[in-house]
Motif scaffolding. Structure first.
Motif, PDB file in Angstrom:
ATOM      1  N   ALA A 359     115.680  96.314  -4.001  1.00 25.95           N
ATOM      2  CA  ALA A 359     114.253  96.001  -4.046  1.00 25.95           C
ATOM      3  C   ALA A 359     113.559  96.830  -2.975  1.00 25.95           C
ATOM      4  O   ALA A 359     114.199  97.329  -2.042  1.00 25.95           O
ATOM      5  CB  ALA A 359     114.011  94.513  -3.825  1.00 25.95           C
ATOM      6  N   THR A 360     112.234  96.943  -3.098  1.00 24.15           N
ATOM      7  CA  THR A 360     111.473  97.826  -2.217  1.00 24.15           C
ATOM      8  C   THR A 360     110.463  97.033  -1.397  1.00 24.15           C
ATOM      9  O   THR A 360     109.778  96.147  -1.920  1.00 24.15           O
ATOM     10  CB  THR A 360     110.722  98.885  -3.043  1.00 24.15           C
ATOM     11  OG1 THR A 360     111.659  99.589  -3.858  1.00 24.15           O
ATOM     12  CG2 THR A 360     109.996  99.863  -2.130  1.00 24.15           C
ATOM     13  N   GLY A 361     110.386  97.342  -0.100  1.00 25.17           N
ATOM     14  CA  GLY A 361     109.426  96.678   0.764  1.00 25.17           C
ATOM     15  C   GLY A 361     108.010  97.088   0.447  1.00 25.17           C
ATOM     16  O   GLY A 361     107.713  98.282   0.320  1.00 25.17           O
ATOM     17  N   GLN A 362     107.105  96.101   0.336  1.00 26.42           N
ATOM     18  CA  GLN A 362     105.723  96.396  -0.020  1.00 26.42           C
ATOM     19  C   GLN A 362     104.972  97.109   1.095  1.00 26.42           C
ATOM     20  O   GLN A 362     104.025  97.848   0.831  1.00 26.42           O
ATOM     21  CB  GLN A 362     104.976  95.106  -0.388  1.00 26.42           C
ATOM     22  CG  GLN A 362     105.247  94.585  -1.776  1.00 26.42           C
ATOM     23  CD  GLN A 362     104.239  93.538  -2.205  1.00 26.42           C
ATOM     24  OE1 GLN A 362     103.287  93.231  -1.483  1.00 26.42           O
ATOM     25  NE2 GLN A 362     104.431  92.983  -3.395  1.00 26.42           N
ATOM     26  N   VAL A 363     105.378  96.898   2.338  1.00 24.11           N
ATOM     27  CA  VAL A 363     104.657  97.492   3.467  1.00 24.11           C
ATOM     28  C   VAL A 363     105.211  98.865   3.813  1.00 24.11           C
ATOM     29  O   VAL A 363     104.464  99.844   3.932  1.00 24.11           O
ATOM     30  CB  VAL A 363     104.714  96.561   4.697  1.00 24.11           C
ATOM     31  CG1 VAL A 363     104.009  97.209   5.889  1.00 24.11           C
ATOM     32  CG2 VAL A 363     104.075  95.210   4.376  1.00 24.11           C
ATOM     33  N   THR A 364     106.526  98.936   3.979  1.00 28.17           N
ATOM     34  CA  THR A 364     107.147 100.180   4.460  1.00 28.17           C
ATOM     35  C   THR A 364     107.600 101.111   3.361  1.00 28.17           C
ATOM     36  O   THR A 364     107.785 102.304   3.596  1.00 28.17           O
ATOM     37  CB  THR A 364     108.366  99.850   5.336  1.00 28.17           C
ATOM     38  OG1 THR A 364     109.358  99.195   4.525  1.00 28.17           O
ATOM     39  CG2 THR A 364     107.977  98.943   6.491  1.00 28.17           C
ATOM     40  N   GLY A 365     107.830 100.577   2.166  1.00 28.76           N
ATOM     41  CA  GLY A 365     108.403 101.385   1.092  1.00 28.76           C
ATOM     42  C   GLY A 365     109.904 101.556   1.225  1.00 28.76           C
ATOM     43  O   GLY A 365     110.527 102.266   0.427  1.00 28.76           O
ATOM     44  N   ASP A 366     110.509 100.893   2.208  1.00 31.04           N
ATOM     45  CA  ASP A 366     111.962 100.984   2.376  1.00 31.04           C
ATOM     46  C   ASP A 366     112.670 100.324   1.207  1.00 31.04           C
ATOM     47  O   ASP A 366     112.209  99.316   0.649  1.00 31.04           O
ATOM     48  CB  ASP A 366     112.395 100.289   3.669  1.00 31.04           C
ATOM     49  CG  ASP A 366     111.906 101.014   4.915  1.00 31.04           C
ATOM     50  OD1 ASP A 366     111.492 102.183   4.792  1.00 31.04           O
ATOM     51  OD2 ASP A 366     111.921 100.394   6.005  1.00 31.04           O
ATOM     52  N   VAL A 367     113.824 100.905   0.832  1.00 28.29           N
ATOM     53  CA  VAL A 367     114.650 100.353  -0.234  1.00 28.29           C
ATOM     54  C   VAL A 367     115.742  99.490   0.401  1.00 28.29           C
ATOM     55  O   VAL A 367     116.480  99.951   1.275  1.00 28.29           O
ATOM     56  CB  VAL A 367     115.277 101.462  -1.093  1.00 28.29           C
ATOM     57  CG1 VAL A 367     116.206 100.855  -2.144  1.00 28.29           C
ATOM     58  CG2 VAL A 367     114.183 102.287  -1.762  1.00 28.29           C
TER      59      VAL A 367
END
Length: 755
Positions: A359-367
């Motif tokens: 899943a992907t973080g909404q703030v950082t875009g980290d996976v």
């Protein structure tokens, strides 16, 4: 009479009799001289707060003065109540949101059997509403002179009729000389706090005290931003005249901090220092109502109080030895709650992700990989406007060997609530863990779990007439009686679902009669024994009706009937103060709702036990305080849990505080002190399936006065960094979540007397 209750009375009588014989035997060879300690005056439990000697009271009351409070260094108002025997406090939720239990009385949280009074007046007549308990709207600072904690006793008859615990905070008063104190406090968690207090004489017989504080910190559990901020200003004016006095006070407070909540107990890296709130998740958008209205909130505001508590009193000496006391209080403000609340057990990304792998973080875009720990977190918003007015008028007179008092207590209570609780979504489990994309329910306005939204308005009014009488049968025996007739009215309406439609509405009107009776026997001027019986009621307020609508619409079954008995021994001398109190009680008609919309459990709870409150003060500078409670609880009536212990109630708890004051050099003084606390195992639920293990906690501190006006203080809370648990998951007992006590923290303060 119920078997457990009968056994409770017998056990208490035997226990207190044993304690009495033991102490009397120990003191039999000592000289029974009158000491200054016997002149300690208490006002709690007396009609109109007229006051009496503590040694003469036929009830259990604990008093803590400003020096005691300084040594205890409480992290919150509720934290201070740990020094009162018979009281179990869960203050791990932060500055606000405590849970306070009294003498084994049942409860699932908050503080339904606690009243906080200021200058003798309740600050809010309803002890607890959903997301509001009295300690949330009261802050301890340098303006406090003393707090009294009265358990049981005449409580059901006087003031607001609280059958459990009433804590009365007395403000400092000005005198003929001007005094001022400035104090700066910092800590290892970034606290900056300044306290100021000043008092003196404005004109002949007109005195003032003014004080307050400003503070800011990221919190003991670091949020990454200043999550705890506040300020407070208190003014107290007193005018003395020939026939009495007038007192007026006001306290303006704006103080809030993170609401600490249960966290996963089985995820690596999550410990007592963990909090979910952080810069990447403090702002969030929720959806509510039938049209899925979107609105953003700052959950960094946490839980707190923005409002004022004001009031006063008039004391008059009337002709023919009559006395009049009138006390009033006005409270108004906002007690809002913004919290990130766990929903169920922690899981991993792979179990809920759309692609079953990431899943992907909404703030950082980290996976985030499939093994990343995540949890459903509810974005809870509770906006609460409250207002109340109380007035307590009492007149009294002594007729020979009989003291009489008659009083009228009246109160109006208002609450306007707007809630949107639930709003669950999956977040990464780390401080400030962000919301995730790639999980279907996270992208839906409906969210990932249940929600409950309301808009409600409630008004309540109470009027009570009470009378008390004390008969001085002999020089050593005093008999006192009290009777109270109370009328309680509630008007309440609620829109569930925020669709503009009123779903529930009622007008409620009930009467109850409470009573108390006690006998005090003075063994000598320094010691005595007492026995007391009482019956009182906790009347329902707004949330009681909403949560128990169904078969309980009429409200009669929502009145909690409390019957108590007490037996006590007391001894006060220059060196020793010992108070041992046995108690037995039955609370009938208590209701427990796990979460809004769930069916209520209606139960009867019984408890018996012993409280010990003792102090030893030696002229060498050594002193020791011992505070202990041993109790047994049982649910004696319940559809599903009869025979079980009451939830979250320890069988025993102990606090020992030794201290030693000594001279360092010429006119330089220091003290060292410590508090060892120990608590028994508890059950986290009425089903008794979740065990909360007992723990020990050690606090230490020292003070140093290099010159007369300068004082340095160092306090270390939880020196050994114990990871005790105060509660499990109140909404899902089977989930492996729990709330830790606060981790180790260090405070350092510098105070200076300016005059």
């Amino acid at each position: 009479m119920n078997t457990l209750f009968s056994k409770s009375l017998l056990a208490c009588a035997i226990s207190v009799a044993f304690s009495t014989q033991l102490v009397v035997a120990q003191e039999a060879t000592k000289k029974q001289a009158t000491s200054d300690n016997t002149e300690v005056i208490i006002v709690s439990g007396t009609p109109g707060g007229l006051g009496m000697r503590k040694i003469d009271a036929s009830f259990a009351v604990t008093n803590l003065d400003a020096s005691d409070i300084e040594k205890l260094a409480p992290k919150s108002t509720a934290d201070l109540f740990k020094a009162i025997p018979g009281v179990w406090v869960e203050s791990s939720g932060g500055e606000s949101g405590a849970n306070v239990f009294v003498r084994g009385f049942p409860g699932g949280g908050d503080a339904p059997f606690l009243t906080i009074a200021m200058q003798g007046s309740p600050i809010y007549p309803a002890p607890t509403l959903s997301f509001l308990e009295n300690s949330q709207i009261f802050r301890v600072d340098e303006t406090i002179e003393m707090v009294e904690g009265l358990r049981g006793g005449p409580n059901p008859v006087v003031s607001n009729g609280q059958p459990g615990l009433t804590t009365n905070f007395r403000l400092k008063r000005g005198g003929e000389s001007t005094e001022a104190k400035a104090k700066y406090t910092t800590s290892d968690y970034g606290l900056n706090r300044v306290d100021l207090v000043m008092s003196g004489e404005l004109a002949d017989d007109l005195y003032y005290m003014v004080g307050g504080y400003v503070k800011s910190s990221p919190g003991i559990r670091d949020a990454g931003f200043n999550s705890e901020q506040g300020n407070q200003l208190t003014l107290n004016l007193t005018k003395i005249f020939d026939q009495g006095e007038v007192n007026l006070y006001t306290r303006q407070t704006d103080d809030h901090g993170t609401w600490y909540l249960p966290t996963p107990l089985n995820v690596a890296g999550i410990d007592a220092g963990y909090t979910q709130i952080g810069t990447k998740n403090r702002q969030a958008t929720i959806y509510y109502g039938p049209d899925d209205t979107a609105q953003s909130f700052d959950f960094g505001d946490g839980r707190g109080w923005d409002g004022q508590v004001s009031g006063g009193s008039l004391k008059l000496n009337l002709p023919n030895d009559w006395h009049l006391v009138d006390r009033f209080n006005i409270t108004k403000g906002q007690a809002n709650t913004f919290g990130l609340v766990p929903n169920g057990a922690a899981t991993t990304v792979a179990t809920v992700a759309d692609n079953a792998s990431s899943a992907t973080g909404q703030v950082t875009g980290d996976v985030y990989s499939g093994s990343t720990p995540i949890q459903q977190i509810g974005r809870w918003v509770v906006l609460k406007d409250i207002e109340s007015f109380t007035n307590d008028l009492a007149v009294s007179k002594q007729w020979g060997d009989i003291d009489t008092a008659f009083g009228i207590y009246s109160a109006t209570t208002k609450a306007k609530d707007w809630w949107s609780i639930g709003n669950h979504a999956y977040y990464v489990l780390n401080p400030g863990g962000e919301l995730l994309d790639g999980i279907a329910c996270n992208d839906s306005a409906a969210g990932c779990g249940w929600s409950y939204d309301i808009n409600s308005v409630g008004d309540a009014s109470t009027r009570a007439f009470y009378a008390t009488s004390s008969w001085y049968a002999t020089d050593d025996i005093t008999v006192d009686l009290g009777l109270r007739h109370e009328n309680h009215k509630v008007s309440y309406s609620v829109d569930e679902g925020l669709d503009g439609q009123i779903d529930k509405a009622l007008d409620y009107d009930e009467n109850k009669v409470s009573w108390t009776g006690g006998v005090n026997y003075a063994l000598d001027n320094n010691s005595g024994v007492f026995v007391r019986l009482n019956r009182g009621y906790k009347m329902p307020y707004f949330d009681d009706f909403r949560d128990n609508w169904g078969a309980y619409t009429g409200g009669n079954n929502l009145i909690k009937e409390v019957t108590q008995s007490e037996f006590g021994y007391k001894f006060m001398s220059d060196e020793f103060q010992i108070f041992a109190t046995g108690f037995a009680n039955r609370v009938k008609g208590d209701t427990f709702v796990r979460r809004p919309g769930d069916p209520a459990e209606i139960l009867t709870n019984e408890a018996y036990g012993i409280e010990l409150d003792s102090n030893y003060d030696h002229e060498s500078g050594l002193s020791v305080n011992l505070n202990a409670t041993v109790q047994k609880t049982e649910i004696t009536a319940s559809a599903t849990n009869q025979g079980n212990e009451a939830q979250r109630q320890p069988g025993w708890q102990l606090r020992v505080t030794p201290s030693y004051e000594f001279e360092v050099g010429n006119d330089m003084y220091a003290s060292v002190y410590a508090t060892l606390s120990a608590v028994d195992d508890r059950f986290g639920d009425n089903e008794n399936t979740v065990v909360l293990e007992g723990y020990e906690k050690l606090d230490v501190g020292m003070t140093f006065e290099p010159i007369e006006s300068l004082r340095l203080q160092l306090s270390v809370d939880n020196l050994t960094d114990t990871m005790g648990i105060t509660e499990g998951d109140p909404r899902n007992p089977d989930a492996p979540n729990g709330r830790y006590i606060m981790p180790r923290s260090i405070k350092f303060s510098v105070s200076y007397m300016l005059f």
